[in-house]
Design an enzyme around this catalytic site. Sequence first.
Site, PDB file in Angstrom:
ATOM      1  CB  CYS A   2      64.506  47.387  24.144  1.00 17.13           C
ATOM      2  SG  CYS A   2      63.800  49.034  23.988  1.00 17.13           S
ATOM      3  CG  ASN A  99      66.105  47.564  27.626  1.00 15.83           C
ATOM      4  OD1 ASN A  99      65.192  48.385  27.566  1.00 15.83           O
ATOM      5  ND2 ASN A  99      66.083  46.517  28.429  1.00 15.83           N
ATOM      6  CD  GLU A 486      41.480  41.994  36.924  1.00 14.07           C
ATOM      7  OE1 GLU A 486      41.108  42.036  35.751  1.00 14.07           O
ATOM      8  OE2 GLU A 486      42.224  42.850  37.409  1.00 14.07           O
ATOM      9  CG  HIS A 502      24.415  54.761  55.953  1.00 13.61           C
ATOM     10  ND1 HIS A 502      23.579  55.484  56.761  1.00 13.61           N
ATOM     11  CD2 HIS A 502      25.662  55.262  56.182  1.00 13.61           C
ATOM     12  CE1 HIS A 502      24.261  56.400  57.432  1.00 13.61           C
ATOM     13  NE2 HIS A 502      25.534  56.293  57.094  1.00 13.61           N
ATOM     14  CE  LYS A 601      47.677  44.078  30.238  1.00  9.21           C
ATOM     15  NZ  LYS A 601      47.511  44.260  31.691  1.00  9.21           N
TER      16      LYS A 601
END
Length: 606
Positions: A2, A99, A486, A502, A601
């Site tokens: 907040c 808050n 990213e 492998h 986002k």
Amino acid sequence: MCGIVGYTGKNDCVDLLIDGLSKLEYRGYDSAGIAVMCDGQIEVKKSKGRLADLEKKMGEEGKPHGTCGIGHTRWATHGEPSDINSHPHGNKRVSIVHNGIIENYREIKEFLIDQGYSFVSETDTETVAKLLDYYYEGNPVDAIAHVIKEIRGSYAMGILFRDFPDKVYAVRKDSPLIIGLGEDGNFIASDVPAILKYTRNYYLLEPNEIATLSVNGVDVCDIHKNPVKKEVNVADWDLDAAEKGGYEHFMLKEINEQPTAIRTTIAPRISEGMPYLEESGMTKEMLRDYNRIYIVACGTAMHAGLIGKYVIERIAGIEVTVDIASEFRYRNPIITDKDLVILISQSGETADTLAALKLAKEKGATTMSVVNVKGSSIARESDVVVYTHAGPEISVASTKAYAVQLSVMYLLAFELAYAKGAISKEKCMELTAELQKVPDKIQDILVLKERCQFIASRLINAESLLYIGRGLDYALSMEGSLKLKEISYIHSESYAAGELKHGTISLVTDDMPVIAIATQSDLFEKTLSNIKEVKARGAKVTMICREGTEDDKAVANHLVTLPNMDDIMMPMLALVPMQYIAYYTAVLKGCDVDKPRNLAKSVTVE
Ligand code: AGP
């Protein structure tokens, strides 16, 4: 998180409050409100939605006028986003904006109801407001001192008392609040951006110091009413830097917020040393009945689910299937009404995850979501919701949301294991206590940034690199690889260390960077062997491991060592160097760290 602002001075306060709140919008919010001293009365205007909605409401209902007031932008934690849950809260005598999270508000609320108080909202904040009224006998500082001795949790509060129409009161613990020192008046604010336009001079309030602001000055005392002399700080940031708390990017700020985010997420879910998820609606009786769990999500959230799989299967002995949501929704999964399907999502709006949720419900499963945004679509559609309290995550690359998602996975695993009788109460309390140590441990390792910056400097010219690990380290390596890809646009691949031989080891050439995560003591020797395999083929290895056995680590080119914790807890620590290495690689490459190309986002479309 907040946003709080307050002002008392020579000028009309409403526009100052709204302007200050607008500088805190980056913190994310879903409602806003103000309380103003008008002609000796507290006048409150508040509304769900944006500041524009609040201003529209004031245009319709009349704008209050006064030189003393408080304001708030709410990031919902207790109670859905709504007009009635918006701050300020209080009555004719007292009004507060808050808050934080009050952990013992339920018992206080019951006490106040017994004293004849009534409540209109679902918030913990209203409880504090009414407790202030209960203790108020003419001296605001006395009342505040009583209240902060009784409440538990985190708080930053701005307070108005009708009997003192030119004063704003403030107090905090674990949530930020500063006192702005202006020429025409004084301010309170959650963060520097809200006051920069008016003053660069501010006090930092220490925990449980009580501030009394008037037009002529600011008095600060401790909880025993002893005066406290405060040092003036000067903000030398511009507005953009201030919104990031002085960090260069939101991502770096959010990496550093992880200790607080984890504490705020787990604290309300631990009662007498035991996990306590009942408030979400998930009872022990319900948990006892599930014999199979699906965890469905996308991207980083899915990676959190992978850690959850390993932890739940190891501690609770229940089969867990982790699915990418876009695959789950089309593969006709075999689900019955005896299954629990967990959806993890920071935004709570990811289209594939929401579709997976609806499919699971159609098939009769119980759906539980782990979501960071209160009142989001996935939260609203789920049978059970466990909200994470990371605060808004602004950077596209998820960091603190991942950390708090993991913390919920651990709590769920411990509660599930105890409910199933797989572990004793003592073991459950021991594991829970170990989880509670994580925030401080992460705080200690945030100093690793220089080491990770050096390692990043060795990656920036790589064509491609590998992240390898075994068990929990392998699950974590997937998140490390995604973070790097990213935001730095360097190709990387996460690979099970034991699987390299492998086929994929054919990719390893001279100087190819390999990030090896080796925190699991029972798999350390085997991972060491895999490191030697890639080293023998010319790889440059960064090893992320726990302190001790230094000689074994001579095999690596670069080392990041972490404090020792229980094996199962190590991903909560190893995530930090993963995030830092990705961050600094992107910064050194000059990438747009917070807004990487091609990414959003929240992916609200298929
Ligand atoms: C994480 O760094 C990514 N930005 C992305 O993978 C994200 O985790 C994914 O899109 C899921 O988002 P959600 O948690 O909001 O559902």
